[in-house]
Motif scaffolding. Structure first.
Motif, PDB file in Angstrom:
ATOM      1  N   VAL A  48       0.869  -1.177   0.000  1.00  0.00           N
ATOM      2  CA  VAL A  48       0.000   0.000   0.000  1.00  0.00           C
ATOM      3  C   VAL A  48       0.904   1.225   0.000  1.00  0.00           C
ATOM      4  O   VAL A  48       1.684   1.420   0.935  1.00  0.00           O
ATOM      5  N   LEU A  49       0.822   2.002  -1.077  1.00  0.00           N
ATOM      6  CA  LEU A  49       1.550   3.263  -1.142  1.00  0.00           C
ATOM      7  C   LEU A  49       0.686   4.307  -0.471  1.00  0.00           C
ATOM      8  O   LEU A  49      -0.495   4.466  -0.814  1.00  0.00           O
ATOM      9  N   GLY A  50       1.256   4.999   0.484  1.00  0.00           N
ATOM     10  CA  GLY A  50       0.490   5.997   1.213  1.00  0.00           C
ATOM     11  C   GLY A  50       1.391   7.033   1.837  1.00  0.00           C
ATOM     12  O   GLY A  50       2.587   7.106   1.539  1.00  0.00           O
ATOM     13  N   ALA A 120       3.095   6.947 -13.438  1.00  0.00           N
ATOM     14  CA  ALA A 120       1.778   7.566 -13.578  1.00  0.00           C
ATOM     15  C   ALA A 120       1.567   8.498 -12.387  1.00  0.00           C
ATOM     16  O   ALA A 120       2.233   8.367 -11.361  1.00  0.00           O
ATOM     17  N   PRO A 121       0.650   9.447 -12.495  1.00  0.00           N
ATOM     18  CA  PRO A 121       0.370  10.297 -11.326  1.00  0.00           C
ATOM     19  C   PRO A 121       0.002   9.425 -10.123  1.00  0.00           C
ATOM     20  O   PRO A 121      -0.778   8.487 -10.237  1.00  0.00           O
ATOM     21  N   ILE A 122       0.581   9.753  -8.998  1.00  0.00           N
ATOM     22  CA  ILE A 122       0.366   8.948  -7.797  1.00  0.00           C
ATOM     23  C   ILE A 122      -0.814   9.492  -7.012  1.00  0.00           C
ATOM     24  O   ILE A 122      -0.928  10.689  -6.791  1.00  0.00           O
ATOM     25  N   SER A 123      -1.687   8.581  -6.619  1.00  0.00           N
ATOM     26  CA  SER A 123      -2.764   8.942  -5.700  1.00  0.00           C
ATOM     27  C   SER A 123      -2.624   8.047  -4.479  1.00  0.00           C
ATOM     28  O   SER A 123      -2.045   6.965  -4.549  1.00  0.00           O
ATOM     29  N   TYR A 138      -0.352  -5.720 -10.642  1.00  0.00           N
ATOM     30  CA  TYR A 138      -1.632  -5.021 -10.508  1.00  0.00           C
ATOM     31  C   TYR A 138      -1.425  -3.761  -9.680  1.00  0.00           C
ATOM     32  O   TYR A 138      -0.657  -3.764  -8.713  1.00  0.00           O
ATOM     33  N   ARG A 139      -2.110  -2.692 -10.093  1.00  0.00           N
ATOM     34  CA  ARG A 139      -2.127  -1.449  -9.328  1.00  0.00           C
ATOM     35  C   ARG A 139      -3.566  -0.954  -9.273  1.00  0.00           C
ATOM     36  O   ARG A 139      -4.292  -1.030 -10.273  1.00  0.00           O
ATOM     37  N   HIS A 140      -3.944  -0.449  -8.114  1.00  0.00           N
ATOM     38  CA  HIS A 140      -5.283   0.120  -7.970  1.00  0.00           C
ATOM     39  C   HIS A 140      -5.169   1.411  -7.179  1.00  0.00           C
ATOM     40  O   HIS A 140      -4.917   1.383  -5.972  1.00  0.00           O
ATOM     41  N   PRO A 141      -5.350   2.566  -7.851  1.00  0.00           N
ATOM     42  CA  PRO A 141      -5.352   3.827  -7.102  1.00  0.00           C
ATOM     43  C   PRO A 141      -6.681   3.992  -6.374  1.00  0.00           C
ATOM     44  O   PRO A 141      -7.742   3.685  -6.927  1.00  0.00           O
ATOM     45  N   GLY A 142      -6.617   4.427  -5.147  1.00  0.00           N
ATOM     46  CA  GLY A 142      -7.833   4.654  -4.372  1.00  0.00           C
ATOM     47  C   GLY A 142      -8.091   3.549  -3.363  1.00  0.00           C
ATOM     48  O   GLY A 142      -7.416   2.528  -3.340  1.00  0.00           O
ATOM     49  N   LEU A 143      -9.079   3.784  -2.548  1.00  0.00           N
ATOM     50  CA  LEU A 143      -9.431   2.868  -1.472  1.00  0.00           C
ATOM     51  C   LEU A 143     -10.062   1.586  -2.013  1.00  0.00           C
ATOM     52  O   LEU A 143     -10.912   1.641  -2.893  1.00  0.00           O
ATOM     53  N   VAL A 144      -9.620   0.451  -1.495  1.00  0.00           N
ATOM     54  CA  VAL A 144     -10.181  -0.856  -1.846  1.00  0.00           C
ATOM     55  C   VAL A 144     -11.028  -1.314  -0.660  1.00  0.00           C
ATOM     56  O   VAL A 144     -10.545  -1.340   0.474  1.00  0.00           O
ATOM     57  N   THR A 145     -12.277  -1.689  -0.913  1.00  0.00           N
ATOM     58  CA  THR A 145     -13.170  -2.103   0.171  1.00  0.00           C
ATOM     59  C   THR A 145     -12.759  -3.466   0.725  1.00  0.00           C
ATOM     60  O   THR A 145     -11.972  -4.193   0.109  1.00  0.00           O
TER      61      THR A 145
END
Length: 160
Positions: A48-50, A120-123, A138-145
């Motif tokens: 998790v990138l944060g 890519a732009p980082i979120s 795999y990459r998924h920007p944003g919150l994953v439930t």
């Protein structure tokens, strides 16, 4: 010296709680551990990138931690690595060294976060999955439930 016997059990419990690591710590790894872990015991990696200031990143980490605590089989099938994209320490990964790049006063992003995000732009948060060889799959920007995370963990289990 006089010790109140009634207070001893409470003091012992507090001492044990203070000195012990959380149970979850056994599942959480650091980036600098990954090279040796992947070489010795290849497993997929969930990252998790944060940042420290990102409340959604904290939510994402909590979702993952709760799922891995409740499903130790899943936790044992992967390495979980939260990564603060604003740390200033150098990171070693797959024979490369990645460093922090300042983009302004008290602002910047770590080159390792850019590498994982393929520039890519980082979120924040961004979920990144690596195969057992360290390749981004795999990459998924944003919150994953929580429900989405369960599906991802099941998919990771199939990579072993």
């Amino acid at each position: 010296m006089h010790v109140n016997i009634k207070r001893v059990p409470a003091m012992v419990v507090l001492l044990l709680l203070w000195s012990s690591k959380p149970a979850f710590a056994q599942y959480q790894r650091t980036v600098n551990d990954l090279d040796s872990l992947i070489q010795k015991h290849p497993k997929p990696v969930l990252m998790v990138l944060g940042t420290e200031w990102c409340s959604y990143c904290s939510m994402q980490k909590n979702i993952i931690q709760k799922l891995l605590q409740s499903d130790t089989t899943a936790a044992n099938r992967l390495y979980y690595v939260p990564f603060n994209a604003e740390i200033k320490d150098a990171v070693q990964f797959l024979g490369q060294t990645f460093t922090y790049t300042a983009t302004g006063k008290d602002k910047g992003v770590h080159a390792f976060a850019r590498f994982l995000n393929r520039n890519a732009p980082i979120s924040y948060p961004t979920l990144v999955l690596l195969d057992p060889k360290g390749n981004v799959i795999y990459r998924h920007p944003g919150l994953v439930t929580k429900d989405q995370m369960r599906i991802i963990l099941d998919h990771l289990a199939g990579l072993i």
